[in-house]
Design a protein around this motif. Sequence first.
Motif, PDB file in Angstrom:
ATOM      1  N   ASP A  19      16.554 -64.422   3.363  1.00 33.51           N
ATOM      2  CA  ASP A  19      15.824 -64.804   4.580  1.00 33.51           C
ATOM      3  C   ASP A  19      16.715 -65.627   5.505  1.00 33.51           C
ATOM      4  N   ASP A  21      17.702 -65.326   8.478  1.00 38.08           N
ATOM      5  CA  ASP A  21      17.311 -65.506   9.879  1.00 38.08           C
ATOM      6  C   ASP A  21      16.128 -66.445  10.061  1.00 38.08           C
ATOM      7  N   GLU A  68      25.659 -66.778   7.407  1.00 38.16           N
ATOM      8  CA  GLU A  68      25.988 -66.328   8.772  1.00 38.16           C
ATOM      9  C   GLU A  68      26.455 -64.876   8.870  1.00 38.16           C
ATOM     10  N   ARG A  70      25.461 -62.349   7.385  1.00 43.53           N
ATOM     11  CA  ARG A  70      24.331 -61.427   7.245  1.00 43.53           C
ATOM     12  C   ARG A  70      23.239 -61.664   8.279  1.00 43.53           C
ATOM     13  N   ALA A  71      23.425 -62.666   9.133  1.00 33.20           N
ATOM     14  CA  ALA A  71      22.415 -63.001  10.135  1.00 33.20           C
ATOM     15  C   ALA A  71      22.336 -61.911  11.203  1.00 33.20           C
ATOM     16  N   ARG A  72      21.128 -61.672  11.666  1.00 40.07           N
ATOM     17  CA  ARG A  72      20.899 -60.642  12.696  1.00 40.07           C
ATOM     18  C   ARG A  72      20.530 -61.262  14.044  1.00 40.07           C
ATOM     19  N   ALA A  73      20.013 -62.478  14.049  1.00 37.91           N
ATOM     20  CA  ALA A  73      19.568 -63.119  15.290  1.00 37.91           C
ATOM     21  C   ALA A  73      20.771 -63.442  16.174  1.00 37.91           C
ATOM     22  N   ALA A  74      20.674 -63.072  17.448  1.00 36.29           N
ATOM     23  CA  ALA A  74      21.764 -63.300  18.397  1.00 36.29           C
ATOM     24  C   ALA A  74      22.069 -64.786  18.560  1.00 36.29           C
ATOM     25  N   TRP A  76      21.690 -67.138  16.236  1.00 35.34           N
ATOM     26  CA  TRP A  76      21.660 -67.723  14.910  1.00 35.34           C
ATOM     27  C   TRP A  76      22.413 -69.045  14.845  1.00 35.34           C
TER      28      TRP A  76
END
Length: 110
Positions: A19, A21, A68, A70-74, A76
């Motif tokens: 999880d 993000d 970081e 694996r993060a998808r949020a622009a 992040w």
Amino acid sequence: MIVEVVTGADERPETRVVDVDDLGRLHLALGVVTDEEAADALERSGLGRLQDAGTAFLDVASLRAAAEPRARAADWAAQWDRMVAHARSQGWLSEDGASLQVHVESAAGA
């Protein structure tokens, strides 16, 4: 974000960050492992250490390095900075900024 310690390959507990993000929450979740297994897995992974059955300290740099990529949020990185600032304001960040104090949730009910 959740740091999990679960039974892995060959029944050896392993640590994973999930999880990534969701930076509005952070805790350590233990699967069906003993405190000793959890402590060993955290230390082997470099992600932190278990203080007791209810509290752990996570290494800020190691946690970010694990999450970081694996993060998808622009945004992040900005969310991460806000999470760390919030932890500091609550007294959950060590003085040197190297570790975050987190709550431990146990699947075993320990």
